[in-house]
Design a protein around this motif. Structure first.
Motif, mmCIF file in Angstrom:
data_model
loop_
_atom_site.group_PDB
_atom_site.id
_atom_site.type_symbol
_atom_site.label_atom_id
_atom_site.label_comp_id
_atom_site.label_asym_id
_atom_site.label_seq_id
_atom_site.Cartn_x
_atom_site.Cartn_y
_atom_site.Cartn_z
ATOM 1 N N SER A 1 0.811 -1.220 0.000
ATOM 2 C CA SER A 1 0.000 0.000 0.000
ATOM 3 C C SER A 1 0.840 1.264 0.000
ATOM 4 O O SER A 1 0.294 2.372 0.132
ATOM 5 C CB SER A 1 -0.928 0.010 1.224
ATOM 6 N N TYR A 2 2.157 1.132 -0.163
ATOM 7 C CA TYR A 2 3.043 2.308 -0.155
ATOM 8 C C TYR A 2 2.747 3.205 -1.351
ATOM 9 O O TYR A 2 2.639 2.752 -2.491
ATOM 10 C CB TYR A 2 4.502 1.861 -0.191
ATOM 11 N N SER A 3 2.586 4.501 -1.107
ATOM 12 C CA SER A 3 2.345 5.488 -2.160
ATOM 13 C C SER A 3 3.211 6.713 -1.863
ATOM 14 O O SER A 3 2.960 7.415 -0.869
ATOM 15 C CB SER A 3 0.867 5.880 -2.208
ATOM 16 N N PRO A 4 4.234 6.990 -2.680
ATOM 17 C CA PRO A 4 5.139 8.107 -2.386
ATOM 18 C C PRO A 4 4.420 9.440 -2.221
ATOM 19 O O PRO A 4 4.693 10.181 -1.277
ATOM 20 C CB PRO A 4 6.081 8.121 -3.597
ATOM 21 N N ALA A 5 3.500 9.757 -3.136
ATOM 22 C CA ALA A 5 2.818 11.056 -3.061
ATOM 23 C C ALA A 5 1.999 11.174 -1.788
ATOM 24 O O ALA A 5 2.038 12.195 -1.093
ATOM 25 C CB ALA A 5 1.930 11.237 -4.294
ATOM 26 N N ARG A 6 1.249 10.124 -1.460
ATOM 27 C CA ARG A 6 0.406 10.166 -0.263
ATOM 28 C C ARG A 6 1.244 10.193 1.004
ATOM 29 O O ARG A 6 0.929 10.909 1.961
ATOM 30 C CB ARG A 6 -0.519 8.950 -0.269
#
Length: 321
Positions: free
Chosen positions: A272-277
């Motif tokens: 679930s890793y999301s750089p932007a979030r």
């Protein structure tokens, strides 16, 4: 001819010539000037607010335990923002900021250690509230100066040791992907994404750190407030119940802010890793949350308000003289 990934693996293992590039907010270049001045103003206000509380606590000769822990918390927040924000501002100013392996490891270690110390301090403050509400007659005997000093020292040393183990586990890995960290500081999940090894040692180290620095203090805080809630059920006077609740509300607000962000970032599946979030959430706990601490405590804590009023009166008297 050696493959590129093998060469990068060799560079990573040597750890001397390798650098990372912090991308920061490179996708928002059109807002770079606005973001830079916004972060700078928030950073300066945060430093001023936490410094004001720290000085107020240090200048108070008779410090109750809650004020002592509050001074420690302000000192942690000062160091916390100084570790993260200046490098983020540099990244905004130049559109990406290189950082050495040693610098990245040092930043990660300090960030995790200070964040862990904050979790432990919040647990110590919860215990202080438990003693104040549930055992008020024994408060002075139980929460002596010696115990407070030992708790503060244990918080710092425990967090330092856990952070050191986690940092060593992360930087023991080889980094063979493009060495671009899609973040504005060397956060653990962002750096782990660059590792080309498939081992689970660093993942297990992160899990162990989350248990020790997040879950364990949270359970202690939860147990303290469950005892407080049970004790308040036996209080028939609305005034007494309101007074007891008011002594805990500031600490509860800080705890929810800190643990809400930390849980979202570190206690979740890797997929679930999301750089932007993650960068947005990281902005909250590295910039907004440290700014909220002095605001919440200066408005809710009557002892802090009293100390600040005394400081202002002394300053006015000095100006008149």
């Amino acid at each position: 001819m050696p493959c590129e990934s093998c060469m990068e693996r060799d560079n990573a293992s040597s750890g001397t010539t390798m650098e990372f590039l912090l991308l920061g907010f490179s996708e928002l270049l059109h807002l770079r000037v606005l973001l830079f001045f916004t972060f700078l103003i928030v950073h300066l206000v945060t430093l001023a607010g936490n410094m004001m509380i720290f000085i107020a606590v240090v200048m108070e000769p008779s410090r109750p335990p809650m004020l002592f822990f509050l001074g420690q918390l302000s000192a942690v927040e000062l160091c916390y923002t100084l570790v993260i924000v200046p490098k983020a501002l540099l990244s905004l100013a130049v559109g990406g900021s290189p950082i050495s392996v040693l610098g990245c490891a040092a930043q990660m270690h300090l960030f995790v250690a200070l964040g862990g110390a904050e979790c432990f301090l919040l647990a110590a403050m919860a215990y202080d509230r438990y003693v104040a509400v549930c055992q008020p007659l024994r408060y002075a005997a139980l929460m002596g100066e010696g115990l407070c000093l030992h708790l503060a020292l244990a918080c710092a040393l425990g967090a330092f040791a856990v952070a050191l183990g986690l940092t060593m586990a992360v930087f023991h890995l080889p980094f063979c992907q493009p060495r671009r960290i899609d973040h504005f500081f060397c956060d653990v999940p962002a750096v782990l994404r660059l590792a080309c090894a498939q081992g689970y040692a660093a993942e297990l180290a992160l899990l162990a750190a989350c248990v020790l620095l997040l879950l364990l203090p949270f359970l202690l805080i939860l147990a303290s407030y469950l005892c407080i809630a049970v004790a308040l059920l036996g209080v028939t006077s609305p005034v007494g119940r309101g007074k007891a609740f008011s002594t805990c509300i500031s600490h509860l607000a800080i705890t929810l802010l800190h643990y809400g962000c930390a849980t979202f970032i570190y206690i979740r599946p890797k997929s679930s890793y999301s750089p932007a979030r993650d960068k947005v959430v990281s902005l909250v706990y590295t910039n907004v949350t440290p700014l909220m601490y002095p605001l919440i405590y200066s408005l809710r804590n009557k002892e802090i308000r009293g100390i600040l009023r005394k400081m202002l009166r002394k300053k006015k008297i000095g100006e008149l003289e």
